[in-house]
Design a protein around this motif. Structure first.
Motif, PDB file in Angstrom:
ATOM      1  N   GLN A 347       0.903  -1.164  -0.096  1.00  0.00           N
ATOM      2  CA  GLN A 347      -0.192   0.097   0.113  1.00  0.00           C
ATOM      3  C   GLN A 347       0.869   1.188  -0.026  1.00  0.00           C
ATOM      4  N   HIS A 348       1.886   1.260   0.704  1.00  0.00           N
ATOM      5  CA  HIS A 348       2.733   2.472   0.750  1.00  0.00           C
ATOM      6  C   HIS A 348       3.542   2.639  -0.509  1.00  0.00           C
ATOM      7  N   LYS A 351       0.496   4.187  -2.781  1.00  0.00           N
ATOM      8  CA  LYS A 351       0.291   5.479  -2.556  1.00  0.00           C
ATOM      9  C   LYS A 351       1.590   6.565  -2.970  1.00  0.00           C
ATOM     10  N   TRP A 352       2.859   6.269  -2.823  1.00  0.00           N
ATOM     11  CA  TRP A 352       3.861   6.811  -3.162  1.00  0.00           C
ATOM     12  C   TRP A 352       4.131   7.053  -4.591  1.00  0.00           C
ATOM     13  N   ALA A 389       7.637   2.943   3.168  1.00  0.00           N
ATOM     14  CA  ALA A 389       6.539   3.175   4.197  1.00  0.00           C
ATOM     15  C   ALA A 389       6.942   4.313   4.881  1.00  0.00           C
ATOM     16  N   ASP A 390       8.322   4.802   4.955  1.00  0.00           N
ATOM     17  CA  ASP A 390       8.779   5.610   5.467  1.00  0.00           C
ATOM     18  C   ASP A 390       8.446   7.242   5.149  1.00  0.00           C
ATOM     19  N   GLU A 392       5.696   8.148   4.681  1.00  0.00           N
ATOM     20  CA  GLU A 392       4.327   8.629   5.463  1.00  0.00           C
ATOM     21  C   GLU A 392       4.764   9.610   6.410  1.00  0.00           C
ATOM     22  N   ASN A 393       5.927   9.473   7.089  1.00  0.00           N
ATOM     23  CA  ASN A 393       6.524  10.353   7.885  1.00  0.00           C
ATOM     24  C   ASN A 393       6.993  11.747   7.718  1.00  0.00           C
ATOM     25  N   PHE A 396       4.200  13.102   2.548  1.00  0.00           N
ATOM     26  CA  PHE A 396       2.801  13.342   1.940  1.00  0.00           C
ATOM     27  C   PHE A 396       1.999  14.745   2.715  1.00  0.00           C
ATOM     28  N   ASP A 397       2.486  14.689   3.907  1.00  0.00           N
ATOM     29  CA  ASP A 397       1.336  15.971   4.766  1.00  0.00           C
ATOM     30  C   ASP A 397       2.632  17.066   4.741  1.00  0.00           C
ATOM     31  N   THR A 401       6.186  17.491   6.464  1.00  0.00           N
ATOM     32  CA  THR A 401       7.342  18.129   5.737  1.00  0.00           C
ATOM     33  C   THR A 401       8.247  19.334   6.175  1.00  0.00           C
TER      34      THR A 401
END
Length: 418
Positions: A347-348, A351-352, A389-390, A392-393, A396-397, A401
Motif C-alpha cells: 500500500q505504501h 500511494k507513493w 513506508a517511511d 508517510e513520516n 505526503f503531509d 514535511t
C-alpha cells in the motif's frame, strides 16, 4: 507433500517457486518460454532492487550475480529548469547497496536452477481452461503472469486504483559505453532526472548478458514530447531517438552518452499500462480459486522503481504465509489473508507511486529542493526507495514535511529554504 502450481516465471513466481522448493513442497512451475528463449529474447524491465528485496534473495541463496552486478551506493535527483538547465542536483547515499540484474539473465538462471533441483518445469502458455483442470489436482494455484488472459480473472479494485489510463509512455534502452558521472565518478548511483510537465529520465547501472551496462529509461507524459516511441521497431532508431531527447531535455546526461551503443538487438523496450490494483482472488469457471501474485494484483507505474522490489517482497510474504499455514486448506479466507499481509507493505508503494505520477505539490518541491542543501534529507529520500513506508513520516503531509525540514536544518545550523 503439498502440491503447488505457479503460473508465470518472473521475479515473484521464480523466487516463490525456489523458496517453496527449499521447504520441501512439490512445486510445478509453468512458463510460456524456455530459459534459452528468455535469455536470448528482448529485455523485460528496468529493475533496480534495493536492500530489503536483495536480502530476500540472499536468504534463499539465489543471489547468484551479486559479485558481478554493479554496486549501486546512491540515488540522485536532478530537476530541469528553463532552457534545460539543472536547477536541482543532489545524490543521497543508500544504507545498503542496490543492484540491477537484467531479468533475462536472472530468470533464465533461476529457471534452470529450479529444474536442476528437481522442480517440475512445464513450458506452456496457460489459459483459464487449463487452470480449471489444474485447480482440482493441486493444493494451491498461484498466478504470477502479469499479462494476458489470466489477469482478466482478477477484477480491478477501483477504491485502490485512482487511474484508469496509462500515466506514462515508457521507453527503455540497455547500452554499453556510458561515461562516468562527473559529480561522483568514484561510486555508482541510480539517477532520476525530472523534467516538469514533460516526464522523467532514469539512468541505472546494470548487469546484462554481456556484462556491465547502463539502462536509459524515459517516462513520458502521454501526448507530450517524450511520447514518441510508438511504432518504432528498429532498435537503432529507438536508441537514436532516446539520445536525441536526452540532448534536448537532459544535456548533462547526454554529455556522457555520446559514445553509447546498444548491448544487443533485444536491448530496447517500449509500451505503457495503467497502474492498477486488482482483487487478489480469481474465480475459475469450475468453481476453483487461484491467488494472484505481485504485478497481477498490484501493478504500479515504474516511476518509483518498485516493480521487482514489490515482486520480491510479495514472494517473501506469500512464502511465509504458505509455510505457516501447514496442512490446512488454502481456502478463500487464507488467500485474502496472504494478500493482506503483502498489502501491508504494498500500500505504501502504491500511494507513493501514484503521488509521483501527479503534479508535485509545493511542499514536495520544497523537500526535493532542500535535499540539495541538507544531506540528511537527500539520504532519507534515497532510502525511501528501499522502505517506502517511511514516506508517510515526511513526504505526503505538508505539516510533517515542514517540521522535518526545520528539524534537519536546525540540527545542521542551516535554513531549509537556503
Amino acid at each position: 507433500m503439498r502440491k503447488i502450481l505457479i503460473v508465470g516465471a518472473g521475479q515473484s513466481g521464480l523466487q516463490l517457486a525456489l523458496g517453496l522448493q527449499s521447504q520441501g513442497y512439490e512445486v510445478t512451475l509453468m512458463s510460456n518460454r524456455t530459459a534459452d528463449e528468455i535469455r536470448s529474447g528482448r529485455v523485460m524491465s528496468t529493475q533496480c532492487m534495493f536492500h530489503t528485496a536483495l536480502q530476500h534473495e540472499r536468504d534463499l541463496g539465489i543471489n547468484f550475480w551479486e559479485s558481478q552486478a554493479p554496486r549501486i551506493e546512491g540515488l540522485g535527483v536532478s530537476v530541469a529548469g528553463p532552457e534545460s538547465q539543472r536547477v536541482i542536483d543532489w545524490v543521497g547515499k543508500l544504507d545498503g547497496i542496490a543492484q540491477s540484474v537484467d531479468q533475462r539473465v536472472k530468470m533464465a538462471g533461476w529457471m534452470e536452477t529450479f529444474a536442476q533441483r528437481g522442480g517440475q518445469l512445464v513450458i506452456h502458455g496457460a489459459a483459464v481452461s487449463d487452470l480449471d483442470f489444474f485447480s482440482r489436482t493441486y493444493d494451491l494455484v498461484l498466478v504470477s503472469a502479469g499479462k494476458g488472459e489470466l489477469v482478466s480473472m482478477f477484477g480491478r479494485d477501483a477504491s485502490r486504483s485512482p487511474y484508469d489510463a496509462p500515466q506514462r509512455a515508457l521507453a527503455v534502452a540497455y547500452v554499453h559505453g556510458l561515461g562516468p558521472r562527473p559529480e561522483h565518478p568514484d561510486f555508482d548511483a541510480v539517477r532520476c532526472n525530472l523534467i516538469p510537465g514533460v516526464g522523467e529520465l532514469f539512468v541505472m547501472p546494470t548487469f546484462t548478458t554481456s556484462g556491465r551496462a547502463d539502462i536509459l529509461f524515459w517516462e513520458g507524459i502521454p501526448g507530450g514530447p517524450l511520447d514518441a516511441f510508438q511504432g518504432i521497431k528498429d532498435p537503432a532508431e529507438h536508441l537514436s531517438l532516446t539520445l536525441e531527447l536526452m540532448e534536448k531535455f537532459t544535456p548533462w546526461e547526454y554529455a556522457r552518452a555520446t559514445k553509447v551503443e546498444l548491448t544487443d538487438a533485444g536491448g530496447t523496450l517500449s509500451g505503457r499500462y495503467a497502474p492498477t490494483v486488482r482483487n487478489p482472488i480469481g474465480r475459475l469457471p469450475g468453481g476453483g480459486l487461484v491467488l494472484g501474485v505481485a504485478d497481477v494484483v498490484v501493478a504500479n507505474d515504474p516511476i518509483t522503481g518498485q516493480g521487482s522490489n514489490s515482486a520480491s517482497k510479495c514472494a517473501a510474504a506469500y512464502l511465509s504465509s504458505i509455510v505457516e499455514h501447514g496442512d490446512k486448506p488454502f481456502d478463500e479466507a487464507w488467500m485474502q489473508s496472504a494478500f493482506d499481509r503483502y498489502w501491508d507493505t504494498a500500500q505504501h508503494v502504491t500511494k507513493w507511486t501514484n503521488a509521483m505520477l501527479g503534479v508535485p505539490p509545493e511542499h514536495v518541491l520544497n523537500l526535493i529542493g532542500a535535499a540539495g542543501q541538507l544531506q540528511p534529507v537527500a539520504d532519507r529520500f534515497a532510502n525511501g526507495f528501499n522502505n517506502p513506508a517511511d514516506f508517510e513520516n515526511f513526504f505526503f503531509d505538508p505539516a510533517l514535511t515542514e517540521a522535518y525540514l526545520a528539524e534537519v536544518a536546525g540540527a545542521s545550523g542551516a535554513s531549509a529554504s537556503e
